[in-house]
Design an enzyme around this catalytic site. Structure first.
Site, short mmCIF file in Angstrom:
data_model
loop_
_atom_site.label_atom_id
_atom_site.label_comp_id
_atom_site.label_asym_id
_atom_site.label_seq_id
_atom_site.Cartn_x
_atom_site.Cartn_y
_atom_site.Cartn_z
N TYR A 241 39.68 17.29 22.71
CA TYR A 241 39.52 16.64 21.89
C TYR A 241 40.47 15.24 21.24
CZ TYR A 241 38.31 14.50 17.04
OH TYR A 241 38.19 13.63 15.86
N GLY B 138 -6.14 -5.21 -4.25
CA GLY B 138 -7.13 -5.98 -3.53
C GLY B 138 -6.18 -7.42 -2.89
N ASN C 129 48.11 9.97 31.73
CA ASN C 129 46.94 11.55 32.08
C ASN C 129 46.55 12.88 31.35
OD1 ASN C 129 45.34 12.79 34.15
ND2 ASN C 129 46.22 14.28 33.70
N ARG D 272 31.69 9.29 19.80
CA ARG D 272 32.13 9.32 18.76
C ARG D 272 31.96 7.94 18.33
NH1 ARG D 272 34.27 14.33 15.30
NH2 ARG D 272 33.64 13.02 13.43
N ARG E 142 -2.09 8.63 3.59
CA ARG E 142 -2.59 9.59 4.70
C ARG E 142 -0.96 9.91 5.99
NH1 ARG E 142 -7.36 6.08 7.26
NH2 ARG E 142 -6.44 4.79 5.88
N GLY F 47 0.87 -1.13 0.11
CA GLY F 47 -0.38 -0.29 0.05
C GLY F 47 1.35 1.42 -0.09
N GLN G 184 3.43 -6.66 -7.04
CA GLN G 184 2.11 -6.21 -6.76
C GLN G 184 2.04 -5.04 -7.22
OE1 GLN G 184 -0.98 -5.31 -3.79
NE2 GLN G 184 -2.86 -6.41 -5.07
#
Length: 507
Positions: free
Chosen positions: A377, A84, A388, A344, A19, A15, A79
């Protein structure tokens, strides 16, 4: 494998779904990490059918490509004209026939827009169909408002199904019936193929109704039965965005409840969202306002949230993740992440790693007990154990064309406000001074200092910014310093005179 294994499951997904008002085919809209048709296919797979075919039509290229990604066990049949549900099923059976399939057994037909339908309900339908010896068994549900649904008409004496009447074709008495057709059926495969060839189009839509097969088989002396769903919400189809959101809410509530029953503490179920593929171990805790998406996994005793969104991320046992966005990351046992951290894809944190506030990592491997505490970063990097990384450090990985990798060894101490310009290596046990721009390899155990010497240019503000607030503040400070210096000098002179007088008296 089920003892009552279906010969085939046919999923109707051709289908247009006008809607939804979307360029995306309706069955490809997603809730809880899967497309609508993906949920249906997943439920069908739990029955281990011999054949699984999806009828496609509108947007068939997109739908077919999507189904191919979900697994090789799904066939598709096109189809070309939506004539139908009966025509759609016939299209599917013809495609299976061309593939050499022999449908000698139960054939289930379901809809591609019913994401709440469970495999357990489909299995119960198949089992009821076999146990009752039916030619066709329809899955039904009793709903509070049956408007728009096909009504189940039963024989008052024996309760057998005599017809399914579409709402627009129903009489006033039939519209008062609350038991409805779900659009999900179990058929005898051989009888279904024969009956579909007899379906007519003399109805209000001029289409081949699959429901007409029930009357054809009944008139031929075959038994037609029904299996009543325990929860009418399972059969709800999606036709617009409002229904999509409602289905998402109901499915999420089911997933959250399953998690809690499996031993996960969900502090606020109303603000916790889970995808269907999320897994977890007992004693994990999820705090409010969390989204756990994709193939995310929570280890035992970990804590996630509040305010975190994890996608395809593994959280190790005992780890803590707060106010974090993570995608495609692996967070090791007892690690600490957040608040306000972004992990990420390709980020891998070993045991007891700390990724602190306002830290972003990408394609980075961080060794055991290493700390990146704040404002940094780390991209395309490997950092050894027990190191560290100072605050406000940046791993400069991109030269404008290519990405390069930085390696920091074990037991390193890097200063605040460092730039590591890749490709570069900092050896084990090395130190780097605050404010350094590291462009050359640092040997193990060395201290790298890469910054210019400080020099102060006196009077620059008064000359270059005369009259400014800075100049006025500097002038005031200089006047205060001059006054203080003069006072100190006067006190020194007075002390000297007093000392001299005292010396004369003593002599």
């Amino acid at each position: 494998m089920s003892a009552n294994r279906p010969a085939a499951v046919v999923v109707l997904a051709a289908g247009e779904g006008t809607r939804m008002k979307s360029a995306t085919p309706k069955v490809l809209h997603e809730i809880c990490g899967r497309s609508l048709v993906g949920h249906v296919v997943n439920a069908a797979r739990t029955l281990d059918p011999e054949q699984l075919v999806v009828i496609v039509g509108h947007g068939r290229e997109k739908v077919t490509a999507h189904l191919a990604e979900t697994g090789a066990d799904v066939s598709t049949a096109v189809q070309h004209e939506q004539n139908g549900t009966g025509h759609a099923v016939r299209t599917g059976l013809e495609e299976l026939g061309r593939q050499g399939a022999v449908l000698d057994g139960t054939v289930l037909v379901t809809c591609g827009d019913t994401p709440l339908l469970t495999g357990a309900t489909l299995q119960r339908l198949a089992d009821t169909h076999t146990a009752d010896g039916n030619a066709v068994t329809v899955l039904t549900a009793e709903v509070p408002d049956a408007t728009g649904y096909g009504r189940i008409v039963r024989d008052p004496a024996g309760g057998a199904v005599t017809a399914i009447v579409e709402h627009k074709d129903a009489t006033v008495a039939q519209r008062a019936i609350r038991e409805i057709n779900s659009g999900v059926f179990a058929f005898d495969g051989r009888l279904l193929s024969e009956a579909l060839g007899k379906v007519r189009t003399d109805n209000s839509q001029g289409e081949e109704y699959l429901t007409d097969v029930l009357g054809i088989l009944r008139e031929a002396g075959h038994r037609v039965g029904a299996a009543l769903a325990d929860d009418h919400r399972e059969i709800a189809g999606i036709n617009n965005r409002v229904q999509l959101a409602e289905a998402r809410r109901m499915l999420n509530a089911r997933l959250v409840e399953d998690a809690m029953l499996a031993g996960v503490t969900v502090v606020d179920p109303a603000t916790t969202w889970l995808d269907a593929a999320v897994t977890y171990e007992p004693d994990a805790t999820v705090h409010p306002n969390c989204q756990l998406l994709g193939a995310t996994h929570l280890g035992a005793d970990c804590e996630v949230g509040p305010n975190s969104r994890l996608t395809d991320t593994r959280v190790g046992a005992g780890a803590s993740v707060s106010n974090t966005v993570a995608q495609g990351a692996e967070i090791g046992p007892e690690a600490s992440v957040g608040p306000y951290t972004y992990l990420r894809p390709g980020t891998r944190l070993e045991r007891k790693v700390k990724a602190g506030s306002f830290v972003e990592m990408k394609n980075a491997e961080i060794g055991e007990a290493t700390k990146v505490p704040h404002l940094s970063y780390v991209g395309d990097a490997e950092i050894g154990e027990h190191s560290n990384i100072g605050a406000a450090s940046v791993f400069v990985n991109y030269d404008g064309v290519n990405k390069h990798r930085t390696t920091v060894g074990a037991h390193c101490r890097t200063g605040a406000d460092n730039m590591f310009v890749a490709p570069v290596t900092v050896g084990d046990g090395a130190y780097t001074a605050a404010g350094s721009v590291i462009t050359k390899d640092v040997p193990p155990g060395s201290l790298a200092v890469a910054r210019g010497q400080q020099r102060n240019i006196a009077g620059w503000v008064a000359r270059k910014r005369p009259g400014s607030a800075a100049a006025q503040a500097a002038e005031s400070a200089q006047s205060a310093q001059s006054a203080q210096s003069a006072g100190e000098a006067a006190e020194g002179s007075e002390a000297a005179r007093s000392g001299g007088a005292e010396a004369e008296r003593n002599s």
